[in-house]
Design an enzyme around this catalytic site. Structure first.
Site, PDB file in Angstrom:
ATOM      1  N   SER A  13       0.795  -1.228   0.000  1.00  0.00           N
ATOM      2  CA  SER A  13       0.000   0.000   0.000  1.00  0.00           C
ATOM      3  C   SER A  13       0.827   1.277   0.000  1.00  0.00           C
ATOM      4  O   SER A  13       0.275   2.371  -0.139  1.00  0.00           O
ATOM      5  CB  SER A  13      -0.937   0.018   1.220  1.00  0.00           C
ATOM      6  N   GLY A  15       5.210   3.057  -0.394  1.00  0.00           N
ATOM      7  CA  GLY A  15       6.649   2.918  -0.550  1.00  0.00           C
ATOM      8  C   GLY A  15       7.071   1.907  -1.600  1.00  0.00           C
ATOM      9  O   GLY A  15       6.529   1.825  -2.704  1.00  0.00           O
ATOM     10  N   SER A 131      14.953  -7.203   3.446  1.00  0.00           N
ATOM     11  CA  SER A 131      15.608  -6.891   4.712  1.00  0.00           C
ATOM     12  C   SER A 131      16.002  -5.420   4.691  1.00  0.00           C
ATOM     13  O   SER A 131      15.211  -4.555   4.344  1.00  0.00           O
ATOM     14  CB  SER A 131      16.808  -7.810   4.928  1.00  0.00           C
ATOM     15  N   TYR A 145      14.351  -3.683  15.601  1.00  0.00           N
ATOM     16  CA  TYR A 145      14.289  -3.652  14.140  1.00  0.00           C
ATOM     17  C   TYR A 145      15.497  -4.381  13.560  1.00  0.00           C
ATOM     18  O   TYR A 145      15.358  -5.256  12.686  1.00  0.00           O
ATOM     19  CB  TYR A 145      14.250  -2.211  13.638  1.00  0.00           C
ATOM     20  N   SER A 148      15.221  -8.115  14.059  1.00  0.00           N
ATOM     21  CA  SER A 148      14.237  -8.778  13.197  1.00  0.00           C
ATOM     22  C   SER A 148      14.775  -8.943  11.780  1.00  0.00           C
ATOM     23  O   SER A 148      14.536  -9.966  11.126  1.00  0.00           O
ATOM     24  CB  SER A 148      12.924  -7.990  13.181  1.00  0.00           C
ATOM     25  N   LYS A 149      15.523  -7.944  11.287  1.00  0.00           N
ATOM     26  CA  LYS A 149      16.076  -8.037   9.937  1.00  0.00           C
ATOM     27  C   LYS A 149      17.247  -9.013   9.878  1.00  0.00           C
ATOM     28  O   LYS A 149      17.433  -9.725   8.879  1.00  0.00           O
ATOM     29  CB  LYS A 149      16.501  -6.647   9.448  1.00  0.00           C
TER      30      LYS A 149
END
Length: 279
Positions: A13, A15, A131, A145, A148-149
């Protein structure tokens, strides 16, 4: 059944995800774009906009089932949905930490698990996991963050070794700074996650100002990254990692090759910024 290639893209939705939907559709793919704000997904020929919340298992099942029912195949899955839950490690509520991993990691895991049986039956397929250069480098106030990546990258690499025998590849795209609302949202989350009278408020003030200023100097666009997504999805001999620019590739190389130097330089820069803010 259409002979066109079929692709599923999450985080469609806004970017990079929205730009990728437009690019793949323009090049003749049948595109299923999934996002919570389905009304913001592009419309047009070859585009199917689907409501999707990657943190909800029923939503993930519905998304993949819809595609396989209507098209009987999935050639590429792009796991793009993600955001930054910024803030101090000590202050961020565990519920928000879990939400970070549910969105950035576990959503991709479940969607991939649901897609793999179809790709194995086809004896072909591509999993493209979005990623960040932040999967290798790190900075304060973004620990979850980065974690998680990093998890997504290690998982993708292990998956790739498992599924190559079936004609499937799992690859990583590592964007650097991109013109989008990501940075503004990350800064908002840093402040939102501060506890009352937090000891980390000065650090948030310093880094928040740095990030807000840096956002105004970013040149890479979502359209640029959409073309990187396309290369990752279609290269006959896919690479393990895809970058938008030499600079992005270089900074990841430096962090991997010289972790102590990177940590020392980051600490020195932070110390300098904090001293300047106090003066």
């Amino acid at each position: 059944m259409s002979t066109k290639k079929v692709i599923a893209i999450t985080g469609a939705s806004s970017g990079m995800g929205k730009a990728a939907v437009q690019l793949f559709a323009h090049r003749g793919w049948i595109v299923y774009g999934g996002a919570r704000r389905v009304e913001n997904i592009s419309t047009g020929t070859n585009i199917h906009a689907v409501k999707l919340d990657v943190t909800d298992s029923a939503s993930n099942h519905n998304f993949i089932n819809l595609i396989t029912t209507e098209q009987q195949r999935i050639d590429v899955l792009i796991n793009n949905a993600g955001y930054g839950e910024g803030g101090p490690v000590e202050d961020i509520p565990l519920a928000n930490v879990r939400k970070q991993f549910e969105t950035n990691f576990f959503g991709a895991v479940e969607l991939t698990k649901l897609t793999l049986p179809t790709m194995r039956a086809q004896k072909a397929g591509r999993i493209v996991n979005i990623s960040s250069i932040g999967g290798d480098l790190y900075m304060p106030l973004n620990a979850y963050y980065h974690a998680s990546k990093a998890a997504l990258q290690q998982w993708s690499d292990a998956l790739d070794l498992e599924v190559q025998r079936f004609g499937i590849r799992s690859v990583i795209v590592q964007p650097g700074g991109t013109q989008s609302a990501w940075g503004d949202i990350a800064v908002q989350n840093m402040r939102k996650n501060l506890q009352p009278n937090s000891a980390y408020l000065p650090l948030v003030d310093v880094l928040g100002n740095v990030l807000s200023s840096a956002n105004n100097r970013i040149s890479a666009t979502s359209a640029d990254l959409a073309h990187v997504f396309y290369a990752a999805a279609t290269d006959p001999k896919p690479k393990q990692r895809y970058f938008n620019s030499f600079g992005d590739r270089l900074v990841v190389h430096v962090v991997r090759a010289h972790p102590k130097a990177f940590r020392a330089a980051t600490g020195a820069l932070l110390h300098h910024l904090e001293r300047r803010a106090r003066n």
